[in-house]
Scaffold this motif. Structure first.
Motif, PDB file in Angstrom:
ATOM      1  N   THR A   1      21.907  -0.825 -34.858  1.00  0.00           N
ATOM      2  CA  THR A   1      21.212  -1.169 -36.099  1.00  0.00           C
ATOM      3  C   THR A   1      19.903  -1.880 -35.792  1.00  0.00           C
ATOM      4  OG1 THR A   1      22.209  -3.363 -36.328  1.00  0.00           O
ATOM      5  CG2 THR A   1      23.429  -1.486 -37.294  1.00  0.00           C
ATOM      6  N   ILE A   2      18.979  -1.809 -36.712  1.00  0.00           N
ATOM      7  CA  ILE A   2      17.717  -2.499 -36.523  1.00  0.00           C
ATOM      8  C   ILE A   2      17.939  -4.007 -36.494  1.00  0.00           C
ATOM      9  CG2 ILE A   2      17.024  -2.605 -38.956  1.00  0.00           C
ATOM     10  CD1 ILE A   2      14.783  -1.930 -35.877  1.00  0.00           C
ATOM     11  N   GLY A   3      18.962  -4.473 -37.190  1.00  0.00           N
ATOM     12  CA  GLY A   3      19.299  -5.891 -37.142  1.00  0.00           C
ATOM     13  C   GLY A   3      19.709  -6.323 -35.745  1.00  0.00           C
ATOM     14  N   THR A   4      20.495  -5.495 -35.079  1.00  0.00           N
ATOM     15  CA  THR A   4      20.893  -5.787 -33.702  1.00  0.00           C
ATOM     16  C   THR A   4      19.687  -5.788 -32.785  1.00  0.00           C
ATOM     17  OG1 THR A   4      23.109  -4.877 -34.014  1.00  0.00           O
ATOM     18  CG2 THR A   4      22.281  -4.962 -31.750  1.00  0.00           C
ATOM     19  N   MET A   5      18.815  -4.793 -32.945  1.00  0.00           N
ATOM     20  CA  MET A   5      17.626  -4.717 -32.099  1.00  0.00           C
ATOM     21  C   MET A   5      16.690  -5.901 -32.354  1.00  0.00           C
ATOM     22  SD  MET A   5      18.444  -2.212 -30.326  1.00  0.00           S
ATOM     23  CE  MET A   5      17.240  -1.241 -29.492  1.00  0.00           C
ATOM     24  N   ALA A   6      16.575  -6.312 -33.607  1.00  0.00           N
ATOM     25  CA  ALA A   6      15.732  -7.465 -33.940  1.00  0.00           C
ATOM     26  C   ALA A   6      16.308  -8.737 -33.321  1.00  0.00           C
ATOM     27  CB  ALA A   6      15.604  -7.611 -35.446  1.00  0.00           C
ATOM     28  N   ARG A   7      17.620  -8.860 -33.352  1.00  0.00           N
ATOM     29  CA  ARG A   7      18.292 -10.024 -32.755  1.00  0.00           C
ATOM     30  C   ARG A   7      18.037 -10.087 -31.250  1.00  0.00           C
ATOM     31  NH1 ARG A   7      24.727 -10.158 -33.323  1.00  0.00           N
ATOM     32  NH2 ARG A   7      25.204 -11.718 -31.762  1.00  0.00           N
ATOM     33  N   ILE A   8      18.083  -8.939 -30.587  1.00  0.00           N
ATOM     34  CA  ILE A   8      17.800  -8.871 -29.154  1.00  0.00           C
ATOM     35  C   ILE A   8      16.339  -9.226 -28.893  1.00  0.00           C
ATOM     36  CG2 ILE A   8      17.661  -7.316 -27.165  1.00  0.00           C
ATOM     37  CD1 ILE A   8      20.109  -5.803 -28.475  1.00  0.00           C
ATOM     38  N   ALA A   9      15.443  -8.676 -29.700  1.00  0.00           N
ATOM     39  CA  ALA A   9      14.015  -8.983 -29.544  1.00  0.00           C
ATOM     40  C   ALA A   9      13.758 -10.476 -29.709  1.00  0.00           C
ATOM     41  CB  ALA A   9      13.188  -8.184 -30.551  1.00  0.00           C
ATOM     42  N   GLU A  10      14.395 -11.081 -30.687  1.00  0.00           N
ATOM     43  CA  GLU A  10      14.231 -12.519 -30.908  1.00  0.00           C
ATOM     44  C   GLU A  10      14.734 -13.316 -29.708  1.00  0.00           C
ATOM     45  OE1 GLU A  10      16.115 -13.456 -34.633  1.00  0.00           O
ATOM     46  OE2 GLU A  10      14.696 -12.212 -35.746  1.00  0.00           O
ATOM     47  N   GLY A  11      15.784 -12.842 -29.067  1.00  0.00           N
ATOM     48  CA  GLY A  11      16.289 -13.490 -27.868  1.00  0.00           C
ATOM     49  C   GLY A  11      15.299 -13.437 -26.719  1.00  0.00           C
ATOM     50  N   LEU A  12      14.369 -12.482 -26.802  1.00  0.00           N
ATOM     51  CA  LEU A  12      13.313 -12.350 -25.795  1.00  0.00           C
ATOM     52  C   LEU A  12      12.004 -12.988 -26.279  1.00  0.00           C
ATOM     53  CD1 LEU A  12      14.044  -8.630 -24.890  1.00  0.00           C
ATOM     54  CD2 LEU A  12      14.413 -10.613 -23.396  1.00  0.00           C
ATOM     55  N   ASN A  13      12.094 -13.734 -27.375  1.00  0.00           N
ATOM     56  CA  ASN A  13      10.909 -14.357 -27.997  1.00  0.00           C
ATOM     57  C   ASN A  13       9.867 -13.319 -28.400  1.00  0.00           C
ATOM     58  OD1 ASN A  13      11.782 -17.113 -27.816  1.00  0.00           O
ATOM     59  ND2 ASN A  13      11.398 -16.959 -25.624  1.00  0.00           N
ATOM     60  N   ARG A  14      10.361 -12.224 -28.939  1.00  0.00           N
ATOM     61  CA  ARG A  14       9.513 -11.142 -29.433  1.00  0.00           C
ATOM     62  C   ARG A  14       9.979 -10.761 -30.822  1.00  0.00           C
ATOM     63  NH1 ARG A  14       7.088 -12.910 -25.946  1.00  0.00           N
ATOM     64  NH2 ARG A  14       6.343 -11.938 -24.035  1.00  0.00           N
ATOM     65  N   ARG A  15       9.171 -10.000 -31.522  1.00  0.00           N
ATOM     66  CA  ARG A  15       9.583  -9.493 -32.831  1.00  0.00           C
ATOM     67  C   ARG A  15       9.251  -8.020 -32.910  1.00  0.00           C
ATOM     68  NH1 ARG A  15       5.203  -9.905 -36.990  1.00  0.00           N
ATOM     69  NH2 ARG A  15       3.354 -10.437 -35.804  1.00  0.00           N
ATOM     70  N   ILE A  16       9.968  -7.324 -33.741  1.00  0.00           N
ATOM     71  CA  ILE A  16       9.748  -5.896 -33.953  1.00  0.00           C
ATOM     72  C   ILE A  16       8.857  -5.747 -35.180  1.00  0.00           C
ATOM     73  CG2 ILE A  16      10.842  -3.694 -34.486  1.00  0.00           C
ATOM     74  CD1 ILE A  16      13.350  -4.814 -33.032  1.00  0.00           C
ATOM     75  N   VAL A  17       7.815  -4.950 -35.043  1.00  0.00           N
ATOM     76  CA  VAL A  17       6.873  -4.718 -36.137  1.00  0.00           C
ATOM     77  C   VAL A  17       6.959  -3.239 -36.518  1.00  0.00           C
ATOM     78  CG1 VAL A  17       4.456  -4.817 -36.829  1.00  0.00           C
ATOM     79  CG2 VAL A  17       5.365  -6.536 -35.251  1.00  0.00           C
ATOM     80  N   TYR A  18       7.073  -2.981 -37.806  1.00  0.00           N
ATOM     81  CA  TYR A  18       7.188  -1.613 -38.322  1.00  0.00           C
ATOM     82  C   TYR A  18       5.870  -1.176 -38.934  1.00  0.00           C
ATOM     83  CZ  TYR A  18      12.046  -3.089 -38.344  1.00  0.00           C
ATOM     84  OH  TYR A  18      13.258  -3.587 -38.007  1.00  0.00           O
ATOM     85  N   ARG A  19       5.592   0.104 -38.840  1.00  0.00           N
ATOM     86  CA  ARG A  19       4.432   0.657 -39.521  1.00  0.00           C
ATOM     87  C   ARG A  19       4.815   2.057 -39.994  1.00  0.00           C
ATOM     88  NH1 ARG A  19      -0.260   1.005 -35.795  1.00  0.00           N
ATOM     89  NH2 ARG A  19       0.456   3.098 -35.332  1.00  0.00           N
ATOM     90  N   LEU A  20       4.641   2.289 -41.263  1.00  0.00           N
ATOM     91  CA  LEU A  20       4.954   3.587 -41.836  1.00  0.00           C
ATOM     92  C   LEU A  20       3.647   4.339 -42.033  1.00  0.00           C
ATOM     93  CD1 LEU A  20       7.210   5.361 -43.063  1.00  0.00           C
ATOM     94  CD2 LEU A  20       6.693   4.286 -45.261  1.00  0.00           C
ATOM     95  N   GLU A  21       3.572   5.533 -41.481  1.00  0.00           N
ATOM     96  CA  GLU A  21       2.368   6.342 -41.585  1.00  0.00           C
ATOM     97  C   GLU A  21       2.698   7.651 -42.272  1.00  0.00           C
ATOM     98  OE1 GLU A  21       1.117   6.774 -37.545  1.00  0.00           O
ATOM     99  OE2 GLU A  21       0.186   4.777 -37.494  1.00  0.00           O
ATOM    100  N   VAL A  22       1.715   8.233 -42.886  1.00  0.00           N
ATOM    101  CA  VAL A  22       1.862   9.533 -43.515  1.00  0.00           C
ATOM    102  C   VAL A  22       1.880  10.586 -42.411  1.00  0.00           C
ATOM    103  CG1 VAL A  22       0.793  11.209 -45.084  1.00  0.00           C
ATOM    104  CG2 VAL A  22       0.646   8.763 -45.582  1.00  0.00           C
ATOM    105  N   SER A  23       2.892  11.454 -42.440  1.00  0.00           N
ATOM    106  CA  SER A  23       2.948  12.500 -41.422  1.00  0.00           C
ATOM    107  C   SER A  23       1.990  13.622 -41.775  1.00  0.00           C
ATOM    108  CB  SER A  23       4.375  13.024 -41.272  1.00  0.00           C
ATOM    109  OG  SER A  23       4.869  13.443 -42.516  1.00  0.00           O
ATOM    110  N   LYS A  24       1.532  14.278 -40.759  1.00  0.00           N
ATOM    111  CA  LYS A  24       0.532  15.355 -40.949  1.00  0.00           C
ATOM    112  C   LYS A  24       1.191  16.690 -41.072  1.00  0.00           C
ATOM    113  CE  LYS A  24      -2.859  12.737 -38.477  1.00  0.00           C
ATOM    114  NZ  LYS A  24      -3.821  12.649 -37.438  1.00  0.00           N
TER     115      LYS A  24
END
Length: 71
Positions: A48-71
């Motif tokens: 889950t993204i929650g699990t991945m975010a928790r791991i990132a936080e443990g590394l003193n990092r954060r996950i940033v999302y960006r939604l783009e229009v597909s071509k």
């Protein structure tokens, strides 16, 4: 083709290596069983993204999302 979860897994593993953090140390920091952490970062499952975010936080990092229009 690599999916987003696989890319994120690779990025988090690389950050662990860069910081010299073991699975055991990170598991302790994020309060997760070491085998579950290893599975979240090394298997073909889609954690889950929650699990991945928790791991990132443990590394003193954060996950940033960006939604783009597909071509």
């Amino acid at each position: 083709m690599t999916n987003a979860a696989e890319t994120l897994q690779a990025v988090l593993r690389a950050e662990m290596t860069r910081q010299g953090i073991s699975y055991g140390a990170l598991a302790f920091t994020v309060r997760m069983d070491r085998s579950n952490l290893y599975g979240a970062l090394n298997t073909a499952t889609n954690p889950t993204i929650g699990t991945m975010a928790r791991i990132a936080e443990g590394l003193n990092r954060r996950i940033v999302y960006r939604l783009e229009v597909s071509k």
